[in-house]
Design a protein around this motif. Sequence first.
Motif, PDB file in Angstrom:
ATOM      1  N   ALA A   1       0.846  -1.190   0.000  1.00  0.00           N
ATOM      2  CA  ALA A   1       0.000   0.000   0.000  1.00  0.00           C
ATOM      3  C   ALA A   1       0.886   1.246   0.000  1.00  0.00           C
ATOM      4  CB  ALA A   1      -0.908   0.004   1.220  1.00  0.00           C
ATOM      5  N   VAL A   2       0.567   2.189  -0.839  1.00  0.00           N
ATOM      6  CA  VAL A   2       1.250   3.484  -0.851  1.00  0.00           C
ATOM      7  C   VAL A   2       0.195   4.567  -0.692  1.00  0.00           C
ATOM      8  CG1 VAL A   2       3.139   2.642  -2.296  1.00  0.00           C
ATOM      9  CG2 VAL A   2       1.142   3.700  -3.363  1.00  0.00           C
ATOM     10  N   HIS A   3       0.636   5.740  -0.292  1.00  0.00           N
ATOM     11  CA  HIS A   3      -0.289   6.868  -0.182  1.00  0.00           C
ATOM     12  C   HIS A   3       0.403   8.112  -0.718  1.00  0.00           C
ATOM     13  CE1 HIS A   3       2.054   7.007   3.592  1.00  0.00           C
ATOM     14  NE2 HIS A   3       1.857   8.302   3.554  1.00  0.00           N
ATOM     15  N   GLU A   4      -0.354   9.136  -0.949  1.00  0.00           N
ATOM     16  CA  GLU A   4       0.205  10.371  -1.492  1.00  0.00           C
ATOM     17  C   GLU A   4       0.305  11.441  -0.417  1.00  0.00           C
ATOM     18  OE1 GLU A   4      -2.079  11.517  -4.911  1.00  0.00           O
ATOM     19  OE2 GLU A   4      -1.084  10.039  -6.192  1.00  0.00           O
ATOM     20  N   ALA A   5       1.324  12.271  -0.534  1.00  0.00           N
ATOM     21  CA  ALA A   5       1.532  13.368   0.405  1.00  0.00           C
ATOM     22  C   ALA A   5       2.362  14.445  -0.278  1.00  0.00           C
ATOM     23  CB  ALA A   5       2.238  12.874   1.664  1.00  0.00           C
ATOM     24  N   ARG A   6       2.351  15.613   0.302  1.00  0.00           N
ATOM     25  CA  ARG A   6       3.191  16.697  -0.205  1.00  0.00           C
ATOM     26  C   ARG A   6       4.624  16.463   0.239  1.00  0.00           C
ATOM     27  NH1 ARG A   6       1.749  20.131  -3.987  1.00  0.00           N
ATOM     28  NH2 ARG A   6       2.988  21.775  -2.994  1.00  0.00           N
TER      29      ARG A   6
ATOM     30  N   VAL B   1      13.978  10.624   1.938  1.00  0.00           N
ATOM     31  CA  VAL B   1      13.883  12.062   2.199  1.00  0.00           C
ATOM     32  C   VAL B   1      14.942  12.406   3.236  1.00  0.00           C
ATOM     33  CG1 VAL B   1      12.422  13.918   3.050  1.00  0.00           C
ATOM     34  CG2 VAL B   1      11.423  12.085   1.662  1.00  0.00           C
ATOM     35  N   ARG B   2      15.841  13.320   2.885  1.00  0.00           N
ATOM     36  CA  ARG B   2      16.977  13.649   3.755  1.00  0.00           C
ATOM     37  C   ARG B   2      17.339  15.109   3.596  1.00  0.00           C
ATOM     38  NH1 ARG B   2      19.874  12.477   8.312  1.00  0.00           N
ATOM     39  NH2 ARG B   2      22.074  12.030   7.935  1.00  0.00           N
ATOM     40  N   GLY B   3      16.857  15.967   4.491  1.00  0.00           N
ATOM     41  CA  GLY B   3      17.138  17.384   4.406  1.00  0.00           C
ATOM     42  C   GLY B   3      16.597  17.973   3.122  1.00  0.00           C
ATOM     43  N   ASP B   4      17.475  18.652   2.361  1.00  0.00           N
ATOM     44  CA  ASP B   4      17.045  19.264   1.105  1.00  0.00           C
ATOM     45  C   ASP B   4      17.276  18.344  -0.085  1.00  0.00           C
ATOM     46  OD1 ASP B   4      19.788  19.285   0.954  1.00  0.00           O
ATOM     47  OD2 ASP B   4      19.968  21.428   0.474  1.00  0.00           O
ATOM     48  N   ALA B   5      17.488  17.048   0.202  1.00  0.00           N
ATOM     49  CA  ALA B   5      17.820  16.106  -0.862  1.00  0.00           C
ATOM     50  C   ALA B   5      16.942  14.860  -0.809  1.00  0.00           C
ATOM     51  CB  ALA B   5      19.293  15.695  -0.764  1.00  0.00           C
ATOM     52  N   LEU B   6      16.980  14.115  -1.902  1.00  0.00           N
ATOM     53  CA  LEU B   6      16.419  12.780  -1.994  1.00  0.00           C
ATOM     54  C   LEU B   6      17.569  11.832  -2.324  1.00  0.00           C
ATOM     55  CD1 LEU B   6      13.246  13.547  -4.160  1.00  0.00           C
ATOM     56  CD2 LEU B   6      13.331  13.213  -1.670  1.00  0.00           C
ATOM     57  N   LEU B   7      17.694  10.742  -1.577  1.00  0.00           N
ATOM     58  CA  LEU B   7      18.812   9.818  -1.765  1.00  0.00           C
ATOM     59  C   LEU B   7      18.309   8.496  -2.323  1.00  0.00           C
ATOM     60  CD1 LEU B   7      20.727  10.401   1.599  1.00  0.00           C
ATOM     61  CD2 LEU B   7      20.914  11.667  -0.551  1.00  0.00           C
TER      62      LEU B   7
ATOM     63  N   ARG C   1      12.792  18.069  -4.842  1.00  0.00           N
ATOM     64  CA  ARG C   1      11.832  18.868  -5.607  1.00  0.00           C
ATOM     65  C   ARG C   1      10.618  18.022  -5.924  1.00  0.00           C
ATOM     66  NH1 ARG C   1      16.254  21.038  -9.963  1.00  0.00           N
ATOM     67  NH2 ARG C   1      17.384  22.491  -8.588  1.00  0.00           N
ATOM     68  N   GLY C   2       9.481  18.671  -6.009  1.00  0.00           N
ATOM     69  CA  GLY C   2       8.254  17.976  -6.367  1.00  0.00           C
ATOM     70  C   GLY C   2       7.108  18.394  -5.470  1.00  0.00           C
ATOM     71  N   GLY C   3       5.915  18.152  -5.944  1.00  0.00           N
ATOM     72  CA  GLY C   3       4.728  18.491  -5.172  1.00  0.00           C
ATOM     73  C   GLY C   3       4.217  17.266  -4.444  1.00  0.00           C
ATOM     74  N   THR C   4       3.178  16.649  -4.971  1.00  0.00           N
ATOM     75  CA  THR C   4       2.615  15.443  -4.381  1.00  0.00           C
ATOM     76  C   THR C   4       3.415  14.225  -4.845  1.00  0.00           C
ATOM     77  OG1 THR C   4       0.411  16.426  -4.305  1.00  0.00           O
ATOM     78  CG2 THR C   4       0.543  14.020  -4.186  1.00  0.00           C
ATOM     79  N   VAL C   5       3.774  13.360  -3.894  1.00  0.00           N
ATOM     80  CA  VAL C   5       4.592  12.180  -4.204  1.00  0.00           C
ATOM     81  C   VAL C   5       3.929  10.922  -3.647  1.00  0.00           C
ATOM     82  CG1 VAL C   5       6.759  13.456  -4.292  1.00  0.00           C
ATOM     83  CG2 VAL C   5       5.954  12.530  -2.102  1.00  0.00           C
ATOM     84  N   ARG C   6       4.376   9.777  -4.152  1.00  0.00           N
ATOM     85  CA  ARG C   6       3.915   8.478  -3.651  1.00  0.00           C
ATOM     86  C   ARG C   6       4.814   8.069  -2.493  1.00  0.00           C
ATOM     87  NH1 ARG C   6       1.070   4.874  -6.790  1.00  0.00           N
ATOM     88  NH2 ARG C   6       2.578   3.191  -6.401  1.00  0.00           N
ATOM     89  N   VAL C   7       4.215   7.831  -1.349  1.00  0.00           N
ATOM     90  CA  VAL C   7       4.971   7.540  -0.128  1.00  0.00           C
ATOM     91  C   VAL C   7       4.933   6.046   0.157  1.00  0.00           C
ATOM     92  CG1 VAL C   7       5.261   8.086   2.310  1.00  0.00           C
ATOM     93  CG2 VAL C   7       4.345   9.821   0.752  1.00  0.00           C
TER      94      VAL C   7
END
Length: 201
Positions: free
Chosen positions: A123-128, A147-153, A167-173
């Motif tokens: 199951a995944v969900h969406e969030a900002r 999600v790590r500070g101002d970066a994505l690893l 960067r990005g708006g709504t993402v799949r979590v």
Amino acid sequence: MPLQNRVDPWGRLHEVQARGAWMGNRGVLHDASKRIVRPWRLKAWILCRLQFKGRRRPVFAPARYSELFFLDEATAFAAGHRPCAECNRERFNVFKRAWPGGTTAAEIDRALHAERIADGEKAVHEARLAELPDGVMIERDGAALLVRGDALLPWSFTGYGARLPRRGGTVRVLTPRPMVRAIAQGLAPQLHPSADACRSG
């Protein structure tokens, strides 16, 4: 040949050499030949320390729970494993305090299971993206990103790759909602050392 017991952020099991920093289980998943025959058996998906009171056990012993291994806590939380209430009691207590109203481990497991599995799949969900705390995993173009500070690893079984801009708006979590809430309220996941190595890029 390695056993099929290395877990990715989707909760899938793989045969890879890398073991990681944590162990956990979902019940007995293997048969007498040490082959995985089911993805989970119990609703209690737990995350355990590799060492606890000197206990030792053979991996994938007959009719005993299947030992699973995770790169780090962030990976385990994304897959839907919560801290063990015995060997990982301090972490479990932090998680329990973040759970609305407080409840038992069994009640947490039932509710959390509904957040990790949907129609037999992850199951995944969406969030900002801007609202997600550090330590949460998201999915983008088939890849898992921390999600790590101002970066994505970018995640892998051996560690995290070169940092990408956050960067990005709504993402799949990938990390279940209760885990996201617990992280936001102080359950900062342990991360593989490569996450710190990537911070300065």
